[in-house]
Design a protein around this motif. Structure first.
Motif, PDB file in Angstrom:
ATOM      1  N   THR A 109       0.852  -1.204   0.000  1.00 12.05           N
ATOM      2  CA  THR A 109       0.000   0.000   0.000  1.00 12.05           C
ATOM      3  C   THR A 109       0.882   1.248   0.000  1.00 12.05           C
ATOM      4  OG1 THR A 109      -0.123  -0.065   2.413  1.00 12.05           O
ATOM      5  CG2 THR A 109      -1.908  -1.129   1.207  1.00 12.05           C
ATOM      6  N   PRO A 110       1.462   1.613  -1.154  1.00 11.51           N
ATOM      7  CA  PRO A 110       2.408   2.738  -1.199  1.00 11.51           C
ATOM      8  C   PRO A 110       1.763   4.067  -0.819  1.00 11.51           C
ATOM      9  CG  PRO A 110       1.881   1.938  -3.411  1.00 11.51           C
ATOM     10  CD  PRO A 110       1.267   0.976  -2.459  1.00 11.51           C
ATOM     11  N   VAL A 111       2.520   4.865  -0.036  1.00  8.65           N
ATOM     12  CA  VAL A 111       2.063   6.189   0.386  1.00  8.65           C
ATOM     13  C   VAL A 111       3.236   7.162   0.270  1.00  8.65           C
ATOM     14  CG1 VAL A 111       1.237   7.603   2.309  1.00  8.65           C
ATOM     15  CG2 VAL A 111       0.349   5.271   2.001  1.00  8.65           C
ATOM     16  N   LYS A 112       3.010   8.307  -0.364  1.00  5.77           N
ATOM     17  CA  LYS A 112       4.026   9.376  -0.444  1.00  5.77           C
ATOM     18  C   LYS A 112       3.317  10.711  -0.264  1.00  5.77           C
ATOM     19  CE  LYS A 112       8.059  11.384  -1.503  1.00  5.77           C
ATOM     20  NZ  LYS A 112       7.745  12.783  -1.201  1.00  5.77           N
ATOM     21  N   HIS A 113       3.659  11.421   0.826  1.00 10.20           N
ATOM     22  CA  HIS A 113       3.037  12.709   1.119  1.00 10.20           C
ATOM     23  C   HIS A 113       3.891  13.854   0.567  1.00 10.20           C
ATOM     24  CE1 HIS A 113       0.086  10.823   3.691  1.00 10.20           C
ATOM     25  NE2 HIS A 113       1.029  10.272   4.436  1.00 10.20           N
ATOM     26  N   ASP A 114       3.219  14.858   0.078  1.00 12.91           N
ATOM     27  CA  ASP A 114       3.933  16.059  -0.360  1.00 12.91           C
ATOM     28  C   ASP A 114       4.688  16.650   0.826  1.00 12.91           C
ATOM     29  OD1 ASP A 114       2.886  15.767  -2.863  1.00 12.91           O
ATOM     30  OD2 ASP A 114       1.252  17.206  -2.563  1.00 12.91           O
ATOM     31  N   GLY A 115       5.913  17.048   0.579  1.00 18.97           N
ATOM     32  CA  GLY A 115       6.707  17.672   1.627  1.00 18.97           C
ATOM     33  C   GLY A 115       7.540  16.707   2.441  1.00 18.97           C
ATOM     34  N   GLU A 116       7.246  15.402   2.338  1.00 21.14           N
ATOM     35  CA  GLU A 116       8.047  14.402   3.054  1.00 21.14           C
ATOM     36  C   GLU A 116       9.290  14.081   2.236  1.00 21.14           C
ATOM     37  OE1 GLU A 116       7.637  13.335   5.997  1.00 21.14           O
ATOM     38  OE2 GLU A 116       5.571  13.950   6.464  1.00 21.14           O
ATOM     39  N   VAL A 117      10.375  13.827   2.931  1.00 20.08           N
ATOM     40  CA  VAL A 117      11.649  13.555   2.259  1.00 20.08           C
ATOM     41  C   VAL A 117      11.572  12.278   1.438  1.00 20.08           C
ATOM     42  CG1 VAL A 117      14.120  13.116   2.609  1.00 20.08           C
ATOM     43  CG2 VAL A 117      12.925  14.767   4.066  1.00 20.08           C
TER      44      VAL A 117
END
Length: 548
Positions: A408-416
């Protein structure tokens, strides 16, 4: 012992040798994916490994492995073959050329698999309904030990896999093992009996805990479903068992009894009807076929790959090295995947019940300790639990397992980095931290206060292996299971023990029968406690006196 005391053999030095590190990697490719086993952070050199492979030759590892495949009755104390690998052989596999009875065995295996496919598809489609006409959407799996730990691990591993998750939508699978009534209450309190199917798993249909839970479930079902009692049981209870008469006496329809064989040990039974029935009901037979195919892929790798490229063999030899030669009594299984949270518990049983033995296969007392204390937790949870001990306390060899892709891939804006990359940053860092440690000189250069320095020294030189896989899906779950099943067998073959019996489990059961009889006599006839030692008698009397 030189690996513990010689600075030149410290992992800090060994890992600086790129040629050595490159030689301590094994890779397996299948179905567009790969498994990379990097064991360069183990306290071994290329020469050490060659000595271990020589040991394997001297004890006849290849012959013992092939005997298992050929159906030789290597479980000599019970007079049984060990054929769990047959459970995952595909239709059309030419098992007859390896094992004279192989064709017949495989025919029986696929007869049961076909029956599971038919039944699970009828339940999932709504063709097979409960006694009041409602579709069956909840599945309560009653079993203990190998009848619970294996299926539960696979269930947890698949819950977040996209294809398995989609196939399970609207369905609930629960596992009931503990005879503690709290377990039953928690398992069933939010379920509608009219939409629930009970799966009772017991080879003999006599296992005390399982049968008490089964009777409790039957009563719950009869109280909650307003229909003919016989119809309720036949429509809401099925069994995985070899005791057909006992199942029928319980009220189960013979068509809904799924068998398995004496050559399937409980802890190796997840690929039999024990696991495939409840898991096919939840995820579909199609998904579970992928799981079986993954296990079969590793079976073929185990039996066919050269020893020096053979992942289960390498892991088994390293287990023997760390336990018997290096004297480490524990080991940790550390999957950097929340989906594998029940994998360490299952492998704990597979390994400790198999190899926790005091005698060799000929009955002679072993001159060394066999088996390790296995434990583990998913990363990074374990880092905030027991890694402190691993870094600065006892030496605990570890297996790290990680995946290139997230379920379940997750990538938040602003996270490194993405959440999965954050997880994997720890997967890559921890083995190096264990291997290298931190010296007093390092701390001085960092300006750490003198009085704190001793507390921040890490000795390092703590061995581990890293297994990197492409992704965790049903196929990969099957691969992982087979890798660790075969690792356990390899260690048993090297040690010369029977990894496929479990007499240590029996004694407690016998004594529990005596206690059960005492409790019954005391509760119903106020009989005095007798026949026990003074400590047990005192505790029993305190237990029985409560509430009077």
């Amino acid at each position: 012992s030189s690996f513990k005391s010689d600075d030149k053999l410290h992992l800090r030095e060994l890992c600086a040798d790129s040629a050595r590190c490159a030689g301590l990697v094994a890779t397996h490719r299948a179905d567009g994916r790969k498994i990379i086993l990097d064991y360069s952070r183990q306290q071994v050199t290329g020469e050490t490994m060659e000595l271990l492979f020589d040991l394997a030759d001297k004890v006849g590892l290849i012959e013992k492995r092939n005997d298992m495949r050929r159906g030789v009755k290597i479980n000599i104390t019970e007079g049984r073959s060990v054929l769990h690998q047959a459970l995952r052989m595909p239709k059309g596999y030419d098992y007859g050329k390896i094992f004279p009875d192989g064709t017949a065995v495989l025919k029986e295996v696929h007869a049961v698999r076909d029956k599971i496919q038919d039944f699970s598809e009828r339940v999932r489609s709504g063709a097979f309904k409960g006694a009041t006409g409602k579709e069956l959407k909840n599945f309560v799996c009653i079993g203990i030990g190998g009848s619970q730990l294996g299926p539960e691990f696979v269930n947890e591993a698949l819950r977040a896999d996209p294809s398995a998750s989609a196939a399970s939508e609207g369905r609930t699978l629960r596992f009931l093992a503990n005879v503690d009534p709290v377990d039953f209450s928690l398992c069933t309190s939010d379920l509608d009996p009219e939409e629930t199917l009970i799966v009772v798993i017991s080879k003999t249909f006599t296992t005390a805990e399982t049968m008490l839970n089964a009777r409790t479930a039957r009563k719950w079902m009869l109280n909650g479903v307003k229909a003919d009692a016989k119809e309720v049981v036949s429509k809401h209870v099925i069994a995985v068992s070899t005791a057909i008469d006992k199942c029928k006496a319980f009220g189960i329809d013979e068509d809904n009894i799924f068998g398995f064989w004496e050559w399937v040990g409980g802890r190796f039974s997840v690929c039999s009807a024990v696991g495939i029935v409840p898991l096919s009901l939840q995820y579909s037979y199609e998904v579970m076929s992928d799981f079986l195919d993954g296990a079969h892929d590793i079976d073929e790798h185990f039996y066919e790959a050269p020893l020096r490229e053979n992942i289960p063999v390498i892991l088994g030899l390293l287990g023997v090295w760390n336990s018997t030669f290096m004297g480490y009594e524990t080991r940790a299984l550390l999957p950097y995947s929340q989906a594998l949270k029940r994998f360490p518990a299952h492998i704990q049983q597979v390994d400790m019940e198999s190899n926790g033995k005091r005698v060799a296969i000929d009955g002679s007392i072993l001159p060394f300790q066999a088996g390790e204390i296995n434990f583990g937790e998913p990363g990074t949870n374990g880092q905030h639990s027991f890694y402190q001990l691993m870094h600065q306390g006892r030496v605990v060899p570890a297996d790290f397992i990680g995946f290139m892709e997230s379920q379940t891939p997750v990538k938040h804006d602003g996270e490194v980095v993405s959440n999965h990359d954050e997880l994997m940053s720890n997967f890559f860092a921890q083995p190096d931290a264990l291997a290298y440690g931190k010296t007093l000189t390092d701390l001085m250069q960092e300006g750490v206060k003198e009085e704190i320095r001793p507390h921040k020294v890490f000795s390092g030189n703590r061995p581990s292996s890293s297994m990197l896989m492409t992704k965790l899906d049903a196929f990969a779950v099957g691969q992982l299971l087979a890798i660790y099943e075969h690792r356990t067998a390899v260690q048993g073959f090297i040690w010369g023990i029977n990894s496929f019996d479990q007499w240590g489990v029996e004694l407690g059961k016998v004594l529990a029968t005596q206690v059960r009889s005492q409790l019954n006599a005391s509760r119903t006839n106020q009989a005095q406690v007798q026949g026990f030692n003074s400590s047990t008698s005192a505790l029993l009397e305190a237990f029985l006196a409560h509430g009077k």
